[in-house]
Motif scaffolding. Sequence first.
Motif, PDB file in Angstrom:
ATOM      1  N   ASN A  47       0.820  -1.219  -0.175  1.00  0.00           N
ATOM      2  CA  ASN A  47      -0.014  -0.012  -0.053  1.00  0.00           C
ATOM      3  C   ASN A  47       0.965   0.968  -0.130  1.00  0.00           C
ATOM      4  O   ASN A  47       2.018   1.175   0.217  1.00  0.00           O
ATOM      5  CB  ASN A  47      -0.999  -0.053   1.200  1.00  0.00           C
ATOM      6  N   MET A 108      -1.973  -0.108  -4.279  1.00  0.00           N
ATOM      7  CA  MET A 108      -3.355   0.499  -3.802  1.00  0.00           C
ATOM      8  C   MET A 108      -2.817   1.442  -2.844  1.00  0.00           C
ATOM      9  O   MET A 108      -1.785   1.327  -2.189  1.00  0.00           O
ATOM     10  CB  MET A 108      -4.298  -0.727  -3.378  1.00  0.00           C
ATOM     11  N   PRO A 111      -5.580  -0.989   1.481  1.00  0.00           N
ATOM     12  CA  PRO A 111      -6.076  -2.170   1.118  1.00  0.00           C
ATOM     13  C   PRO A 111      -7.427  -2.237   0.523  1.00  0.00           C
ATOM     14  O   PRO A 111      -8.494  -1.882   1.306  1.00  0.00           O
ATOM     15  CB  PRO A 111      -5.831  -2.895   2.396  1.00  0.00           C
ATOM     16  N   ALA A 112      -7.719  -2.493  -0.754  1.00  0.00           N
ATOM     17  CA  ALA A 112      -9.067  -2.452  -1.106  1.00  0.00           C
ATOM     18  C   ALA A 112      -8.930  -3.181  -2.687  1.00  0.00           C
ATOM     19  O   ALA A 112      -7.913  -3.279  -3.103  1.00  0.00           O
ATOM     20  CB  ALA A 112      -9.613  -1.011  -1.567  1.00  0.00           C
ATOM     21  N   SER A 113     -10.152  -3.270  -3.090  1.00  0.00           N
ATOM     22  CA  SER A 113     -10.060  -3.969  -4.491  1.00  0.00           C
ATOM     23  C   SER A 113      -9.603  -2.874  -5.594  1.00  0.00           C
ATOM     24  O   SER A 113     -10.160  -1.854  -5.380  1.00  0.00           O
ATOM     25  CB  SER A 113     -11.643  -4.263  -5.128  1.00  0.00           C
ATOM     26  N   VAL A 114      -8.698  -3.355  -6.587  1.00  0.00           N
ATOM     27  CA  VAL A 114      -8.483  -2.491  -7.523  1.00  0.00           C
ATOM     28  C   VAL A 114      -8.466  -3.337  -8.875  1.00  0.00           C
ATOM     29  O   VAL A 114      -7.714  -3.195 -10.033  1.00  0.00           O
ATOM     30  CB  VAL A 114      -6.965  -1.967  -7.408  1.00  0.00           C
ATOM     31  N   CYS A 152      -1.572  -7.400  -7.851  1.00  0.00           N
ATOM     32  CA  CYS A 152      -2.943  -6.992  -7.671  1.00  0.00           C
ATOM     33  C   CYS A 152      -3.950  -8.029  -7.476  1.00  0.00           C
ATOM     34  O   CYS A 152      -5.061  -7.948  -7.460  1.00  0.00           O
ATOM     35  CB  CYS A 152      -3.335  -6.037  -8.566  1.00  0.00           C
ATOM     36  N   ILE A 155      -5.374  -9.166  -2.379  1.00  0.00           N
ATOM     37  CA  ILE A 155      -6.274  -8.045  -1.726  1.00  0.00           C
ATOM     38  C   ILE A 155      -7.006  -7.342  -2.904  1.00  0.00           C
ATOM     39  O   ILE A 155      -8.086  -6.788  -2.915  1.00  0.00           O
ATOM     40  CB  ILE A 155      -5.833  -7.341  -0.741  1.00  0.00           C
ATOM     41  N   GLY A 156      -6.100  -7.267  -3.887  1.00  0.00           N
ATOM     42  CA  GLY A 156      -6.537  -6.048  -5.148  1.00  0.00           C
ATOM     43  C   GLY A 156      -7.582  -6.691  -6.107  1.00  0.00           C
ATOM     44  O   GLY A 156      -8.150  -5.975  -6.814  1.00  0.00           O
ATOM     45  N   GLU A 157      -7.798  -8.240  -5.773  1.00  0.00           N
ATOM     46  CA  GLU A 157      -8.761  -9.037  -6.439  1.00  0.00           C
ATOM     47  C   GLU A 157      -9.043  -8.704  -7.961  1.00  0.00           C
ATOM     48  O   GLU A 157      -9.739  -8.835  -8.690  1.00  0.00           O
ATOM     49  CB  GLU A 157     -10.302  -8.507  -5.968  1.00  0.00           C
TER      50      GLU A 157
END
Length: 199
Positions: A47, A108, A111-114, A152, A155-157
């Motif tokens: 991150n 990112m 921490p989140a979907s990218v 990615c 956690i980036g999905e």
Amino acid sequence: MIELHIRDTNPLVTKAMESAFADDYLVTVSTGEIFDASADAIISPANSFGCLDGGIDLIYGQYFGASMEQRLRDLLHDQYYGELPVGQALVIETHRSEIPYLVSAPTMRIPASVSQTVNAYLAFRAALAAVLAHNAAVTQRQIRTVLTPGMCTGIGEMPPDRAARQMRLAYDTVLKGKGLRDMQLGQIWGEHFELLNCG
């Protein structure tokens, strides 16, 4: 010449990477734990704030120790106003002989979907550029082998095929000299949306 080793625990990721890089003999792909391999440098898909406390970066933090995160965050504070944006990267020593350098390349901000971004391209491009800048600045202890997970894809999905396509373009742009200099805006626009496609 830089050799790239892509290693990931997700076989869907390594399958996509094998397909994307099949024609390049300087790239090897394998499935397994990241630290079962060694290299001159390892890419951390962090991150923007250098917190090694989640996803694969938690594994990095456990491997390199708490001092690694503290030194990274101190560097971010001193030189980047505390935050390294996606699309920038830096090289920092690990103090571990088996992997002397870590390349922090945020995928990112937090921490989140990218999954619907081109962040794998931006982060990997920045990481490779940082390696080249490091090598240009030193005469000894240059980085010749680079170890990286899929960018990615945790956690980036991001779907593996999308991440692989983005990482290949970044690789070609930085290490193969296939930059965007001669492309017109319409071509760049089309390429951007192609990076977001799967299949």
